[in-house]
Design an enzyme around this catalytic site. Sequence first.
Site, PDB file in Angstrom:
ATOM      1  N   GLY B  45       0.795  -1.224   0.000  1.00  0.00           N
ATOM      2  CA  GLY B  45       0.000   0.000   0.000  1.00  0.00           C
ATOM      3  C   GLY B  45       0.826   1.271   0.000  1.00  0.00           C
ATOM      4  CB  CYS B 254     -25.223 -10.149 -18.092  1.00  0.00           C
ATOM      5  SG  CYS B 254     -24.550 -10.046 -19.763  1.00  0.00           S
ATOM      6  CB  CYS B 257     -23.744 -14.302 -20.196  1.00  0.00           C
ATOM      7  SG  CYS B 257     -23.296 -13.338 -18.753  1.00  0.00           S
ATOM      8  CB  CYS B 279     -20.580  -9.095 -18.607  1.00  0.00           C
ATOM      9  SG  CYS B 279     -21.477 -10.418 -17.822  1.00  0.00           S
ATOM     10  CB  CYS B 285     -19.905 -11.563 -21.153  1.00  0.00           C
ATOM     11  SG  CYS B 285     -21.643 -11.381 -21.553  1.00  0.00           S
TER      12      CYS B 285
HETATM   13 ZN   LIG Z   1     -22.648 -11.282 -19.438  1.00  0.00          ZN
END
Ligand SMILES: [Zn+2]
Lengths: 258, 308
Positions: B45, B254, B257, B279, B285
């Site tokens: 970090g 989505c 998909c 997506c 996807c």
């Molecule tokens: Zn998708």
Amino acid sequence: MTEQPILRVRGVSKSYGRRIGCADVDLDVYAGEVVAVVGESGSGKTTLLNCLGGNLEPDAGSIAYRFTGDDWQEFLTLSESRRRLLMRTELGFVRQNPRDGLRLRVTAGANVGERLMAVGARHYGRIREAAVEWLERVEIDAGRIDDFPLAFSGGMQQRLQIARNLVSGPKLVYMDEPTGGLDVSVQARLLDLLRRLADDLGLAAVIVTHDLGVARLLAERMMVMRGGRVVESGLTDQLLDDPQHPYTQLLAASVLTP
Amino acid sequence: MTNPAERVTNPAERVTNPGYNYAYLDEQTKRMVRRALLKAVAVPGYQVPFASREMPLPYGWGTGGIQVTASVIGPDDTLKVIDQGADDTTNAVSIRQFFARVAGVRTTERTAEATLIQTRHRVPETPLREGQILVYQVPLPEPLRKLEPRETETRRMHALSEYGLMSVKLYEDVTRHGRIATSYDYPVMVEERYVMAPSPTPKFDNPKMHRSPALQLFGAGREKRIYAVPPYTRVRSLDFDDYPFEVQEFDTPCALCGSSGVYLDEIITDDQGGKMFVCSDTDFCAQRVAAAGDSQGARDPQGAGGLQ
Ligand SMILES: [Zn+2]
Ligand SMILES: Nc1ncnc2c1ncn2[C@@H]1O[C@H](COP(=O)(O)OP(=O)(O)OP(=O)(O)O)[C@@H](O)[C@H]1O
Ligand SMILES: [Mg+2]
């Protein structure tokens, strides 16, 4: 007094190149008392306050704080993180120009809540409650909590700055000409508020002013500076009624006693 | 060249452009970047300064990420490059081609096949695994910058772990919007020590950074900073107890998909204001569509874009 002070300053000096800022200053501050630092322009008041409050590194001297029991801490040799922690918990610093002491880009509520968040407050609702409480204590309408500081009058900005400092429950607050830029009636109200807060909270304060009227109204003790040095110090009433040092006599003579 | 530790003696060297050193950067620069990376990994970090080099691309194109990738890539790597989750944007394609040419690596669009993934904006939906490296292109590495313009102050705040100002920002968010409205580049606390900007990724991806088995490297070219989140490091999104961190949720799955619980982009389907949510991770996807196609008969994800 048998009681110990909470601040013990010895031999604090700070120069800017060859120009003296302040030189060889001693000062004790006891819990709950208000001490005024007076003197003409350029006499070293701000320099001294900045050294005590951690904004400036003195060239020499000792600044010891005692916030718990017999535990004296030498401010100048503390680690930076310990020092900064003290500065935002046990100490406060109210600047002459509120714009230097406030975050102008965030709301009044965030200004007041910042110290709490800095020490780990993670509950929005409680931070807000504390902000409301402190706004009310400094006589700012809680309805203005989401306003930005620039929407406030000078007197309100100064009170906001005070709330922002007091929220962490400090034991000692430094104020550099807190009533400086304000007109007379606003000044009177702020002084009244400061007097009451100091009494209610048992707060100690070191207040820089060039106004002896302010010193008389607020401070039990007073310290007179000239050319960076302390020329006289003592109880405010005594000092003003029976000044010993010629410079203090001059100062005292130049104001009309109320 | 003479250092046996440098991975340049592979046959793959033959396919690289002879006008460049392997992976474009000279060996000395790569060693310098790797030293910064080692330090970054050792102090999760923490922003490590490095001497960022000119790259044959403008800054907005991820020169920081490219320098990191160039410094860790080897001929055995398989590289994937994504931009907003997509493998086929101009930016992603050109970076992929760049490394195929100068480093002779295989490239892929499949998250699972990649050993090295350079990204702008997204963490892939397919969970990462041990041994993979995710390189983020970062435009603004300093999470405190908008609140505190002075570099000396922000550096001191990191050094002393003084992060009250970050909470002030979240306080303002809740005050103004009734919730923490920051939705990307959402600040995180790394290993309970350094507050870090996760780059312009949506906050949706913050939980994926937490204890990820993959090594996460961040490169900011213009700002000359490198930082890292080593495998299995704790990454906590900052929040309030009464306004806890939450990821974005999407109302619909989505449209291509059918996945839910993934990050979706809104796309315009026609000029009558028709739109749908799909997506953002194009590889994920496509995999899902292909898997569904295997069981239901083929269906072309490209064609699905034309659905009313
Ligand atoms: Zn998708
Ligand atoms: N940043 C600086 N650089 C150089 N000299 C300085 C600096 N700040 C203060 N001084 C000098 O130090 C001396 C003390 O100044 P200081 O500001 O402490 O006085 P003051 O009592 O607060 O004055 P005022 O009432 O005008 O605010 C003056 O001679 C001043 O010119
Ligand atoms: Mg002054």
